[in-house]
Structures are given as C-alpha cells and as structure tokens.
Design an enzyme around this catalytic site. Structure first.
Site, PDB file in Angstrom:
ATOM      1  CG  HIS A 173    -100.122  83.299 -88.067  1.00  0.00           C
ATOM      2  ND1 HIS A 173    -100.050  84.547 -87.489  1.00  0.00           N
ATOM      3  CD2 HIS A 173     -98.855  82.809 -88.016  1.00  0.00           C
ATOM      4  CE1 HIS A 173     -98.804  84.791 -87.111  1.00  0.00           C
ATOM      5  NE2 HIS A 173     -98.054  83.750 -87.408  1.00  0.00           N
ATOM      6  CD  GLU A 174     -97.903  78.995 -88.412  1.00  0.00           C
ATOM      7  OE1 GLU A 174     -96.912  79.232 -89.132  1.00  0.00           O
ATOM      8  OE2 GLU A 174     -97.950  79.343 -87.216  1.00  0.00           O
ATOM      9  CG  HIS A 177     -95.619  82.781 -91.527  1.00  0.00           C
ATOM     10  ND1 HIS A 177     -95.153  84.066 -91.445  1.00  0.00           N
ATOM     11  CD2 HIS A 177     -95.882  82.398 -90.241  1.00  0.00           C
ATOM     12  CE1 HIS A 177     -95.133  84.457 -90.177  1.00  0.00           C
ATOM     13  NE2 HIS A 177     -95.573  83.466 -89.429  1.00  0.00           N
ATOM     14  CG  HIS A 183     -94.763  87.393 -87.147  1.00  0.00           C
ATOM     15  ND1 HIS A 183     -93.680  86.744 -86.602  1.00  0.00           N
ATOM     16  CD2 HIS A 183     -95.701  86.451 -87.378  1.00  0.00           C
ATOM     17  CE1 HIS A 183     -93.959  85.463 -86.507  1.00  0.00           C
ATOM     18  NE2 HIS A 183     -95.173  85.249 -86.965  1.00  0.00           N
ATOM     19  CE1 TYR A 229     -96.240  86.158 -83.569  1.00  0.00           C
ATOM     20  CE2 TYR A 229     -94.458  86.843 -82.138  1.00  0.00           C
ATOM     21  CZ  TYR A 229     -94.962  85.973 -83.072  1.00  0.00           C
ATOM     22  OH  TYR A 229     -94.197  84.932 -83.501  1.00  0.00           O
TER      23      TYR A 229
HETATM   24 ZN   LIG Z   1     -96.047  83.459 -87.399  1.00  0.00          ZN
END
Ligand SMILES: [Zn+2]
Length: 290
Positions: A173-174, A177, A183, A229
């Site tokens: 996930h990071e 980014h 997101h 999320y």
């Molecule tokens: Zn994030």
C-alpha cells in the site's frame, strides 16, 4: 518494556483473532462486514499504527490517513504540481532504489524486502538497493505508516513503523503511494461505486474521504484494491463510513495483498509492456501520472 509487552499482546491478539476468523473457516451466517471482521483491513491497520502520527515535529506532515504532504502545500496531491513517475530504463523496467533503516530487525527487513520484490513478480517495477542514485525511497520506522504520493525527488521517506506497519499489504500500500497512486475510495468515479457516510466519520478526519480527479487508466473501480479503505475507516460511532453501492453487502477494503487490478494499474501507469524507451519522453512528464 511494559509498552513493548502491551504492543506485543495487541499484535498477538490481532494475529489470533485473524487466525480463528480466517476466511475459509467462517460459518454461513457470517456476514463478513462487521467492524470486528475489519480487524486486518488496510485502513484498520493504518489507523491503529498512525495514532501518534503528527506528534513528532521532525516528521513530515501526514494527511489523508497515511499520505505525507510537503509542509505548506495545501493541495493534497503533490503530483498535480509536477510529474512524479519513476523513470523507465531502456530495458523497459522501472528501477526504484530503496534504502532500509537499520532500526528494523532482520525478520522485519526480510518482510519488507519480500513486499518490495512482490512488485517484480507481476510488474516492471524493480526495487533495487540504494547505490547513490539521486532519487530513492528511504524506508524508516517513524511513528506510523505513511508515504508521499509519487516520486518526490531525492530521498523520500516511506515510514513503516515497527509497531504495526510491517505487513505485506501495508508495505505494498505505502509503496503504491510512492509509485503515484491514491486511495481507491478517492477515485473520480467513486460516487458510482460507494456511498460515503460523513455523519459517521470522526470529526477532523473528513478529508480522508475527499474525491480526487484521478486518472483511472481504464481500470474498473476495485473494492478489493489494497488501496481501498475498509467499511469502518475513521468511524466515530462504530457505524460504517463507506458503503458499496448498489449491493451494500459486498466486502470492501479487505485486501491482504495487491489485487489483479492494482497490478494492472501499475502496468498501465508505467507502460510495463513496452520495452522501448523513448528519448523524447521525460520520465517526469506530467500527463502520465495517475
Ligand atoms: Zn494510504
């Protein structure tokens, strides 16, 4: 020591509840959409790990859950001001140098490296050990899990706190980014796919649910994205903050690794199928970001 023991017991508790509620052991009545079942969703892990983010003044300003933003820049997405792709090499791969701080244990380090290498299995992204390149990702254990969006230039912090961030889905996930992705629930077309219930959102965290004019690269909205999320993200009252539409019961934000669509997006953004390097195409050309 007491704190360490407490953190460890929380972690064990998490692992334990995850084990006994594994997806293949659930009873038929199991809805899969209760707040307890979201224990291991990316956003739950991020929220837990990020409780202290922002309290250390030496660290970058973190907004939108886990996105670091340059101090003073109110526009959340640094890529809107300038290109932020990592450059493509002549062999068609995209080499992203990384450095991992010494603070991590050998085991954590291996987990992080496995997470980095997972990109090479399905995309042209090749995380390679830092060797004095100008731009690189600097993986540290600061007070939470966070990253900038896209290539920032020079060493850019990706924080994977030893307390709660060294998990495969968080690592992916990071780094997504850092590769330029936002997101999933902030996508330009999200309102056709989810309903945001701001009335259930913790005061002061509403910005996590803003919508961005993203480039979606011809890919469908993906509830299983590792960038999505969970249903109860930033809830102030244990009620859902994100509900899928039209079918409310679809599970969302429960990815434990990159989805096929996450992978497709990386391949499209970085044109992974093309090995031709075009000399006229600057690696930071703006119209290729997200
Ligand atoms: Zn994030």
């Amino acid at each position: 020591m007491i704190l360490q023991a407490a953190a460890l017991s929380v972690l064990l508790c998490l692992v334990h509840s995850f084990t006994i509620q594994g997806p293949f052991e659930k009873s038929e009545e199991y809805s899969g959409n209760t707040i307890e079942d979201d224990e291991f969703s990316v956003s739950t892990l991020l929220e837990k790990a990020n409780v202290n983010v922002g309290k250390n003044l030496d660290e970058p300003l973190v907004m939108f859950g886990d996105i670091a933003v340059p101090t003073g820049l109110q526009n959340a997405d640094p890529c809107t001001a300038r290109g932020c792709l990592w450059p493509k090499a002549t062999d068609g791969n995209v080499y992203v140098p990384f450095r991992i701080a010494n603070a991590f244990s050998q085991r954590e380090r291996s987990t992080i490296i496995a997470g980095l290498q997972s990109f090479a299995e399905s995309t042209c992204i090749r995380f390679t050990p830092f060797n004095r390149q100008r731009d690189f990702v600097d993986i540290m254990s600061l007070s939470g899990c966070f990253s900038f969006v896209g290539r920032r230039g020079r060493g850019q912090t990706v924080s994977l706190s030893r307390r709660g961030c060294v998990f495969r889905q968080i690592i992916q996930h990071e780094l997504l980014h850092a590769l330029g992705f936002n997101h999933e629930q902030t996508r330009s077309d999200r309102d056709q796919n989810v309903r945001i219930l701001l009335e259930n959102v913790m005061r002061g965290t509403e910005s996590n649910f803003r919508r961005i004019q993203t480039r979606n690269l011809g890919t469908p909205y993906d509830y299983n994205s590792v960038m999505h999320y969970g249903r109860f993200a930033f809830s102030r009252n244990r009620r859902p903050t994100i509900i899928p539409i039209p079918d409310e019961n679809v599970s969302i934000g429960r990815a434990t690794e990159m989805s096929p669509i996450d992978i497709l997006r990386v391949n499209r953004l970085y044109r992974c199928n093309s090995t031709a390097s075009r000399p006229d195409l600057k690696p930071v050309q703006r119209n290729h970001f997200l």
